[in-house]
Write an enzyme that holds these catalytic residues in place. Structure first.
Site, short mmCIF file in Angstrom:
data_model
loop_
_atom_site.label_atom_id
_atom_site.label_comp_id
_atom_site.label_asym_id
_atom_site.label_seq_id
_atom_site.Cartn_x
_atom_site.Cartn_y
_atom_site.Cartn_z
N HIS A 1 0.65 -1.29 -0.11
CA HIS A 1 0.15 0.19 0.07
C HIS A 1 0.95 1.11 -0.01
CE1 HIS A 1 -3.60 2.48 1.28
NE2 HIS A 1 -2.61 3.09 1.66
N GLU A 2 1.80 1.37 0.96
CA GLU A 2 2.81 2.48 1.13
C GLU A 2 3.60 2.50 -0.19
OE1 GLU A 2 2.05 4.63 3.00
OE2 GLU A 2 0.69 3.37 4.41
N HIS B 1 1.98 4.51 -2.77
CA HIS B 1 2.34 5.98 -2.64
C HIS B 1 3.51 6.52 -2.91
CE1 HIS B 1 -1.56 6.46 -0.82
NE2 HIS B 1 -1.58 5.72 0.36
#
Length: 437
Positions: free
Chosen positions: A24-25, A28
């Protein structure tokens, strides 16, 4: 051994959760770096730092509580104007947020800040995290359905009934007046493999069942493989009241929850159950269905949380389709791993939990409230609307949206999220969900 399997299930889910958060990170991090934003930290977890290493300008590391993660981007909001000491609790919160934001803007890198990116780039950066969870869910569900397969009836015959008995009967032996089943009369034997029925090739038992049920009283050519050779048998389904089932052999239910009984063609043979690989599109379809279910849960979340609280206080049963904490998911993973079932069945269940967890991360992070990703997307879109409006009426470009003004609301949302997490953890510890019976 059971305890080791239980612990193994929990570890599987913790590792899966860590990978899900890490990816998920990454969703980003990668676009932020590609767009030139300075990223100071990439961290998995919260609380005290366990380990970290600086690579280039970014510090990568792990923290004690593996329940989330974050990346620290330079200049999420416009730099403060230095208006002096703040008065009041909310203004103090806003000032603290602005000061923390100013500290992320490194000297000489003032142009590498997040808030200066075009709106579409900011949306991509913030949407990247949830999309990684969605992609991971598709991969997991595809491995489940196309790699392992969906457990359903195969074309191998497991049993042949000797006589026709009424639907729902508890009769275990045939009576002298009970007619023989068409399967027994045709000479079908356990171990036969269905090849085709009435000229139609079949690859699953559900396909064979559909042909049989649609042809009561009609004589069909049935090709089976027995001892390596194909044989053609003739079979005439009788009309009988039967409970309809799905591909996995589970009874179909009507709107009132009662089994659906219908007069259909019946021959009296049962199939061996096995994992039948599904088309590659099945993983995408399952992801879409899970997104819809989780979205419905999010919409009704206040009511669901109230029900959880009532069940915790009164000792009532919890809704098996209700919200869970990380503790609850880990507990279910342990129970699935320790259940008395074949390894493939347990792996199928664990992957299902992990896939559903990633769908939940995807949907939950899109809630349009700060500090969630959806809140940052809304802020970026609002600025885009303001800029488009100004351009339409030939006005000067507006100043960047200062989202630090929303810090009081963000604090309230964060407090509610913490309270929700605490409630679910307590409920999962003392009043866990029972989905395995």
């Amino acid at each position: 051994m059971e305890i080791l399997l239980y612990v193994g299930g929990i570890l599987f889910m913790l590792i899966g959760l860590g990978l899900s958060i890490g990816l998920h990170e990454v969703g980003h991090l990668v676009p932020a770096k590609l767009f030139g934003v300075r990223v100071g930290q990439y961290m998995i977890g919260f609380g005290p730092r366990l380990w970290s290493k600086r690579i280039g300008e970014t510090e990568y590391g792990f923290k004690l509580l593996p329940v989330g993660g974050f990346i620290s981007m330079s200049g999420m909001y416009p730099a403060s104007s230095g208006t002096g000491p703040a008065k009041g609790v909310f203004r103090a919160l806003i000032q603290d947020a602005r000061s923390a934001n100013d500290e992320t803007i490194a000297e000489g890198a003032e142009d590498r800040v997040f808030y200066r990116l075009p709106v579409w780039k900011r949306v991509i950066v913030m949407l990247g995290g949830p999309l990684m969870n969605l992609i991971l869910a598709v991969v997991i569900f595809t491995v489940m359905l196309s790699g392992i397969g969906l457990q359903q009836g195969t074309t191998t015959i497991a049993s042949v009934s000797e006589c026709v008995v009424p639907s729902g009967s508890t009769q275990t032996e045939c009576g002298p007046d009970d007619p023989a089943t068409p399967a027994a009369e045709a000479g079908i034997m356990p171990g036969d493999v269905l090849v085709s029925i009435d000229g139609t090739p079949v690859s699953t038992f559900s396909e064979a069942t559909a042909i049989v049920q649609a042809a009561p009283g009609k004589t069909l050519d049935l090709v089976v493989e027995r001892d390596g050779a194909q044989q053609t048998l003739r079979i005439t389904p009788v009309a009988a009241d039967r409970t309809l089932t799905d591909a996995s052999g589970q009874p179909l239910l009507d709107d009132q929850g009662a089994p659906v009984v219908k007069k259909v063609g019946y021959v009296g043979m049962g199939a061996q159950m096995g994992f039948v690989p599904q088309p590659l599109t099945a993983g995408v379809e399952m992801t879409g269905d899970t997104v819809a279910r989780v979205g419905s849960l999010i919409v009704t979340l206040p009511v669901r949380l109230w029900d959880v609280g009532v069940a915790l206080v009164t000792g009532g049963e919890r809704d098996p389709n209700g919200p869970l904490s990380v503790v609850g998911v880990g507990r279910l993973a342990g129970e699935v791993a320790a259940t008395e079932a074949p390894v493939l069945n347990r792996m199928f269940g664990l992957l299902g939990l992990l896939g559903s967890l990633n769908v939940a991360l995807f949907v939950f992070n899109l809630i349009p409230l700060l500090p969630l990703d959806g809140g940052h997307i809304v802020v970026a879109l609002w600025e885009g609307i303001k800029r488009a409006w100004a351009k339409l009426f030939r006005r000067p470009p507006p100043a960047p949206v200062d989202a630090t003004k929303l810090v009081p609301l963000t604090v309230i949302v964060a407090t509610l999220l913490i309270a929700m997490g605490a409630l679910l953890i307590v409920a999962d510890l003392f009043r866990p969900v029972d989905i395995l019976g």
